[in-house]
Design a protein around this motif. Structure first.
Motif, PDB file in Angstrom:
ATOM      1  N   UNK A 107       0.835  -1.199   0.000  1.00 22.25           N
ATOM      2  CA  UNK A 107       0.000   0.000   0.000  1.00 22.25           C
ATOM      3  C   UNK A 107       0.873   1.254   0.000  1.00 22.25           C
ATOM      4  N   UNK A 108       1.923   1.244   0.798  1.00 19.42           N
ATOM      5  CA  UNK A 108       2.835   2.389   0.851  1.00 19.42           C
ATOM      6  C   UNK A 108       3.530   2.580  -0.488  1.00 19.42           C
ATOM      7  N   UNK A 109       3.977   1.489  -1.103  1.00 20.19           N
ATOM      8  CA  UNK A 109       4.661   1.585  -2.396  1.00 20.19           C
ATOM      9  C   UNK A 109       3.731   2.131  -3.474  1.00 20.19           C
ATOM     10  N   UNK A 110       2.511   1.663  -3.509  1.00 19.32           N
ATOM     11  CA  UNK A 110       1.549   2.159  -4.502  1.00 19.32           C
ATOM     12  C   UNK A 110       1.270   3.645  -4.273  1.00 19.32           C
ATOM     13  N   UNK A 111       1.125   4.039  -3.024  1.00 19.02           N
ATOM     14  CA  UNK A 111       0.881   5.453  -2.721  1.00 19.02           C
ATOM     15  C   UNK A 111       2.075   6.315  -3.134  1.00 19.02           C
ATOM     16  N   UNK A 112       3.289   5.827  -2.903  1.00 14.81           N
ATOM     17  CA  UNK A 112       4.487   6.587  -3.277  1.00 14.81           C
ATOM     18  C   UNK A 112       4.591   6.738  -4.792  1.00 14.81           C
ATOM     19  N   UNK A 113       4.314   5.667  -5.521  1.00 14.82           N
ATOM     20  CA  UNK A 113       4.369   5.733  -6.980  1.00 14.82           C
ATOM     21  C   UNK A 113       3.289   6.676  -7.509  1.00 14.82           C
ATOM     22  N   UNK A 129       1.943   9.214  -5.985  1.00 14.58           N
ATOM     23  CA  UNK A 129       2.346  10.584  -5.644  1.00 14.58           C
ATOM     24  C   UNK A 129       3.415  11.086  -6.607  1.00 14.58           C
ATOM     25  N   UNK A 130       4.393  10.225  -6.908  1.00  9.16           N
ATOM     26  CA  UNK A 130       5.458  10.620  -7.833  1.00  9.16           C
ATOM     27  C   UNK A 130       4.898  10.895  -9.229  1.00  9.16           C
ATOM     28  N   UNK A 131       3.989  10.077  -9.681  1.00  6.43           N
ATOM     29  CA  UNK A 131       3.403  10.269 -11.006  1.00  6.43           C
ATOM     30  C   UNK A 131       2.626  11.580 -11.057  1.00  6.43           C
ATOM     31  N   UNK A 132       1.774  11.821 -10.074  1.00  8.22           N
ATOM     32  CA  UNK A 132       0.985  13.049 -10.078  1.00  8.22           C
ATOM     33  C   UNK A 132       1.873  14.278  -9.935  1.00  8.22           C
ATOM     34  N   UNK A 133       2.937  14.196  -9.145  1.00 12.70           N
ATOM     35  CA  UNK A 133       3.867  15.321  -9.017  1.00 12.70           C
ATOM     36  C   UNK A 133       4.584  15.580 -10.337  1.00 12.70           C
ATOM     37  N   UNK A 134       5.001  14.518 -11.001  1.00 12.04           N
ATOM     38  CA  UNK A 134       5.677  14.656 -12.286  1.00 12.04           C
ATOM     39  C   UNK A 134       4.774  15.270 -13.338  1.00 12.04           C
ATOM     40  N   UNK A 135       3.524  14.842 -13.378  1.00  8.13           N
ATOM     41  CA  UNK A 135       2.573  15.400 -14.335  1.00  8.13           C
ATOM     42  C   UNK A 135       2.351  16.882 -14.039  1.00  8.13           C
ATOM     43  N   UNK A 136       2.208  17.219 -12.784  1.00 13.56           N
ATOM     44  CA  UNK A 136       2.024  18.628 -12.410  1.00 13.56           C
ATOM     45  C   UNK A 136       3.229  19.473 -12.769  1.00 13.56           C
ATOM     46  N   UNK A 137       4.431  18.948 -12.538  1.00 18.32           N
ATOM     47  CA  UNK A 137       5.652  19.688 -12.873  1.00 18.32           C
ATOM     48  C   UNK A 137       5.772  19.881 -14.384  1.00 18.32           C
ATOM     49  N   UNK A 138       5.441  18.842 -15.143  1.00 17.51           N
ATOM     50  CA  UNK A 138       5.517  18.952 -16.601  1.00 17.51           C
ATOM     51  C   UNK A 138       4.518  19.981 -17.125  1.00 17.51           C
TER      52      UNK A 138
END
Length: 99
Positions: free
Chosen positions: A41-47, A49-58
């Motif tokens: 669950x923690x790993x899925x949440x971290x991934x 979060x990283x994906x949504x942060x990357x999309x927002x940054x792009x």
């Protein structure tokens, strides 16, 4: 006088081939399984979060690039307005934008 069905639950009388499951409280807990599940669950949440942060940054990067292009197109340095302070301000703005 005792009925033959005394002591039998409804599931027993259906005739299932499987024995009835013990109540949930009586099942032994596997701490390793719980740890693995929590880590997943923690790993899925971290991934996520990283994906949504990357999309927002792009998207932010793309928006800034487009905004810079639009601003640089409006602040053309080929014409002089005749007002030295205004021209200096426009030159500073173009320099700050990197046009």
């Amino acid at each position: 006088m005792e009925d033959a069905r005394d002591g039998m639950s409804v599931e027993d009388s259906i005739g299932s081939a499987k024995p009835p499951r013990p109540p949930k409280a009586a099942r032994p807990q596997d701490p390793e399984r719980s740890k693995r599940l929590l880590l997943q669950v923690i790993a899925v949440a971290a991934v996520a979060t990283a994906v949504f942060s990357g999309v927002g940054a792009w998207e932010t990067h793309q928006d800034r690039g487009q905004t810079k292009t639009i601003y640089c197109a409006f602040y053309d340095d080929t014409e002089s307005s005749g007002d030295d302070s205004y021209d200096k301000q426009q030159k500073k703005l173009r320099d700050d934008l990197g046009c």
